[in-house]
Design a protein around this motif. Structure first.
Motif, short mmCIF file in Angstrom:
data_model
loop_
_atom_site.label_atom_id
_atom_site.label_comp_id
_atom_site.label_asym_id
_atom_site.label_seq_id
_atom_site.Cartn_x
_atom_site.Cartn_y
_atom_site.Cartn_z
N PHE A 1 0.82 -1.20 0.00
CA PHE A 1 0.00 0.00 0.00
C PHE A 1 0.85 1.25 0.00
O PHE A 1 0.50 2.24 -0.61
CB PHE A 1 -0.96 0.00 1.21
CG PHE A 1 -2.22 -0.75 0.91
CD1 PHE A 1 -2.42 -2.02 1.40
CD2 PHE A 1 -3.19 -0.20 0.08
CE1 PHE A 1 -3.56 -2.73 1.10
CE2 PHE A 1 -4.35 -0.90 -0.22
CZ PHE A 1 -4.53 -2.17 0.29
N LEU B 1 1.95 1.73 -3.49
CA LEU B 1 0.85 2.26 -4.30
C LEU B 1 0.59 3.71 -3.95
O LEU B 1 0.39 4.55 -4.82
CB LEU B 1 -0.42 1.45 -4.06
CG LEU B 1 -0.53 0.13 -4.82
CD1 LEU B 1 -1.76 -0.64 -4.38
CD2 LEU B 1 -0.60 0.39 -6.31
N PHE C 1 3.18 5.98 -5.49
CA PHE C 1 3.11 6.31 -6.91
C PHE C 1 1.94 7.23 -7.24
O PHE C 1 1.96 7.95 -8.19
CB PHE C 1 3.17 5.04 -7.76
CG PHE C 1 1.87 4.52 -8.36
CD1 PHE C 1 1.95 3.76 -9.49
CD2 PHE C 1 0.61 4.73 -7.83
CE1 PHE C 1 0.81 3.22 -10.09
CE2 PHE C 1 -0.54 4.21 -8.41
CZ PHE C 1 -0.43 3.44 -9.55
N GLU D 1 9.97 3.51 -7.44
CA GLU D 1 9.09 3.19 -8.56
C GLU D 1 9.61 2.17 -9.55
O GLU D 1 8.88 1.27 -9.91
CB GLU D 1 8.67 4.48 -9.29
CG GLU D 1 7.48 5.08 -8.61
CD GLU D 1 6.89 6.26 -9.34
OE1 GLU D 1 6.95 7.37 -8.80
OE2 GLU D 1 6.37 6.05 -10.44
N TRP E 1 7.40 -1.52 -10.95
CA TRP E 1 7.02 -1.95 -12.29
C TRP E 1 7.57 -3.33 -12.62
O TRP E 1 6.87 -4.15 -13.19
CB TRP E 1 7.52 -0.91 -13.32
CG TRP E 1 6.72 0.35 -13.24
CD1 TRP E 1 7.15 1.56 -12.89
CD2 TRP E 1 5.31 0.46 -13.48
NE1 TRP E 1 6.12 2.46 -12.91
CE2 TRP E 1 4.98 1.83 -13.26
CE3 TRP E 1 4.30 -0.43 -13.87
CZ2 TRP E 1 3.69 2.31 -13.43
CZ3 TRP E 1 3.01 0.05 -14.02
CH2 TRP E 1 2.71 1.42 -13.80
N TYR F 1 5.32 -6.21 -11.50
CA TYR F 1 4.00 -6.49 -12.08
C TYR F 1 4.04 -6.88 -13.55
O TYR F 1 3.03 -7.07 -14.17
CB TYR F 1 3.09 -5.27 -11.89
CG TYR F 1 2.88 -4.97 -10.43
CD1 TYR F 1 3.41 -3.83 -9.86
CD2 TYR F 1 2.22 -5.88 -9.62
CE1 TYR F 1 3.24 -3.58 -8.51
CE2 TYR F 1 2.06 -5.64 -8.28
CZ TYR F 1 2.57 -4.49 -7.73
OH TYR F 1 2.41 -4.25 -6.41
N LEU G 1 4.86 -4.64 -23.20
CA LEU G 1 4.33 -4.02 -21.99
C LEU G 1 5.24 -2.89 -21.51
O LEU G 1 4.78 -1.84 -21.09
CB LEU G 1 4.17 -5.06 -20.88
CG LEU G 1 2.77 -5.66 -20.75
CD1 LEU G 1 2.73 -6.70 -19.67
CD2 LEU G 1 1.75 -4.58 -20.46
N ILE H 1 4.64 0.14 -23.58
CA ILE H 1 3.38 0.79 -23.21
C ILE H 1 3.55 1.55 -21.90
O ILE H 1 3.11 2.68 -21.75
CB ILE H 1 2.25 -0.25 -23.08
CG1 ILE H 1 1.94 -0.85 -24.46
CG2 ILE H 1 0.99 0.39 -22.49
CD1 ILE H 1 0.99 -2.02 -24.40
N PRO I 1 -5.15 3.24 -4.09
CA PRO I 1 -5.09 1.85 -3.57
C PRO I 1 -6.48 1.30 -3.28
O PRO I 1 -6.79 0.15 -3.57
CB PRO I 1 -4.27 1.99 -2.30
CG PRO I 1 -3.42 3.19 -2.53
CD PRO I 1 -4.25 4.13 -3.36
N GLU J 1 -2.18 -3.03 -12.48
CA GLU J 1 -1.38 -1.81 -12.42
C GLU J 1 -1.63 -0.93 -13.63
O GLU J 1 -1.78 0.28 -13.52
CB GLU J 1 0.11 -2.15 -12.35
CG GLU J 1 0.57 -2.67 -11.00
CD GLU J 1 0.40 -1.65 -9.89
OE1 GLU J 1 -0.06 -2.04 -8.81
OE2 GLU J 1 0.70 -0.47 -10.13
#
Lengths: 228, 220
Positions: free
Chosen positions: A22, A25, A28, A134, A138, A141, A152, A155, B138, B148
């Motif tokens: 969290f 997240l 970011f 950061e 990435w 994921y 990916l 993108i 979140p 994501e």
């Protein structure tokens, strides 16, 4: 007892992992730009402080939106008390600082003005405060085949690019809003000024003409009395 | 091992709930600090603050102080109060604007005991988030089960929507500005013409009156 300890250990680890996720997240999506608009009364000084990390960058942009003269004194001092920038009687300004660890203080000074209060807008843009969290996110994921990884990644690079540009767009918008607010306030004070002074002018003119006529008449009244 | 994991967990938890690198300023006992937010309509604003009290003994700021509250008052562009509430030493206030314009957010301390044991200094950390910055991504990701990439796309969409709203509001403000400018210009023109006419008429009246006066007094 052992079971309890192991159970507690597992729960703590899970909690740490969830919390870190969290935090990542939140990092970011958290915005580190803030802007404030406030009124500075005449003869007062207002100071704000910002805690910075080492090797981050702090950009401050300020504008005087309202108040006679539309100018203000401004200075920034580092955590060690050294004054980095000092502006005298400026109506707007922008400064970027490569920061060290500590609290930076910046102050708006309206001491030179005895009657007019100023409306001041300032925006703080902080960069590099996250460090390098950061890129790791990435990598976590991205799954799939090699070809899928490449696509990916492209993108994601594009999306990051677009996000950066949009962020810049929002900053420019904020600056434009400040400019517009200043122009609008200037024009509105212009409007009141024109109204007021025109009425004063008219009244003064009529008064003066009345006084003139009365004075000239009074000159001749006395002469008549002397004759008779 | 267990202790270090627990410590790491506590530290991480502390990092989670600390407001981070927000701006702070000092406020006096009866002082009221006001900030103006110019926002379009239907925009949500979330303000978070954290207060710290100056401790004379240790000559530093205490991390948190129970019993010290801040009174938050929010006025809309028509000077109507839309929120007027007391919060604790750490508070979070939210409001949504219904009219576009300048909203005023005012904070002042409600405590009179401050001077007694703090030397009158209170440090307030403040963070105000407007528009799409208020979205808790979140939470949205968890609720809608987004990947994501989808979350990033959603964030971009929200950001662009906010930009569009701000630009609409800017158009409305520019229109108001243009109306005032044009009204001022017209007024300048009419007042100047009226002044000149009145000046000329007053001059003519003066001369006529004085001439008839002198003739009546048999001086001319």
């Amino acid at each position: 007892m052992d079971v309890a300890r192991t159970f507690f250990c597992v729960i703590t680890v899970l909690f740490v992992i969830v919390c870190e996720r969290f935090l990542a997240l939140a990092a970011f999506s958290q915005s580190l730009d803030s802007d404030f608009t406030f009124t500075l009364p005449a003869g007062r000084k207002e100071c704000f402080y910002q805690t910075m990390k080492k090797d981050a960058s702090l950009e401050i942009e300020y504008q005087v939106l309202d108040g006679a003269g539309l100018d203000i004194d401004f200075y920034i001092s580092s955590p060690s008390g050294q004054i980095l920038y000092s502006d005298q009687h400026k109506s707007d300004g922008m400064h970027t600082i490569e920061t060290e660890e500590g609290d930076y203080m910046f102050c708006f000074d309206n001491m030179f003005s005895t009657v007019s209060e100023k409306l001041i807008f300032f925006e703080l843009i902080l960069d590099n405060m996250d460090g390098d969290e950061e890129p790791d996110d990435w990598k976590e994921y991205v799954h799939g085949t090699d070809m899928l990884d490449m696509k990916l990644e492209d993108i994601m690079y594009t999306i990051n690019n677009v996000k950066a540009r949009l962020g810049k767009s929002v900053q420019i918008q904020t600056v434009l809003r400040a400019f517009e607010a200043r122009d609008r306030n200037l024009q509105e004070s212009n409007y009141y000024r024109v109204n007021f002074w025109s009425v004063v002018n008219l009244v003064v003119m009529m008064l003066v003409s009345g006084v003139q006529v009365y004075l000239v008449r009074s000159l001749f009244e006395d002469k008549r009395k002397i004759r008779t | 091992m267990m202790l270090s994991v627990a410590t790491a967990g506590v530290i991480l938890l502390a990092v989670c709930i600390y407001p981070g690198y927000a701006l702070y300023f000092h406020i006096g006992e009866t002082e009221k600090k006001c900030f103006i937010e110019e926002i379009p309509d239907e925009t949500m604003v979330i303000g978070k603050y954290k207060t710290q009290l100056w401790d004379k003994q240790t000559n530093s700021f205490l991390p948190s102080t129970p019993g010290l509250g801040m009174h938050v008052e929010i006025k809309d562009p028509d000077a109507r109060v839309i929120l007027s509430r007391q919060y604790g030493s750490d508070g979070r206030f939210t409001f949504t604007s219904h009219t576009p314009g300048e909203h005023q957010i005012c904070l002042h301390s409600n405590s009179t005991k401050m001077a007694l044991f703090a030397g009158g200094k209170l440090r307030v950390h403040l963070d105000i988030q407007v528009g799409e910055h208020t979205n808790n991504y979140p939470e949205i990701a968890a609720k809608d089960k987004l990947t994501e990439l989808q979350l990033r796309a959603r964030q971009l969409l929200d950001q662009v929507e906010q930009i569009q709203k701000e630009q609409n509001y800017q158009r409305y403000r520019e229109e108001r500005f243009r109306m005032t400018s044009e009204s001022t210009n017209q007024r300048v023109l009419w007042w100047s013409i009226a002044q000149t006419i009145i000046l000329i008429m007053t001059g003519i009246w003066q001369m006529k009156h004085l001439k008839s006066f002198f003739e009546a007094k048999k001086l001319v």
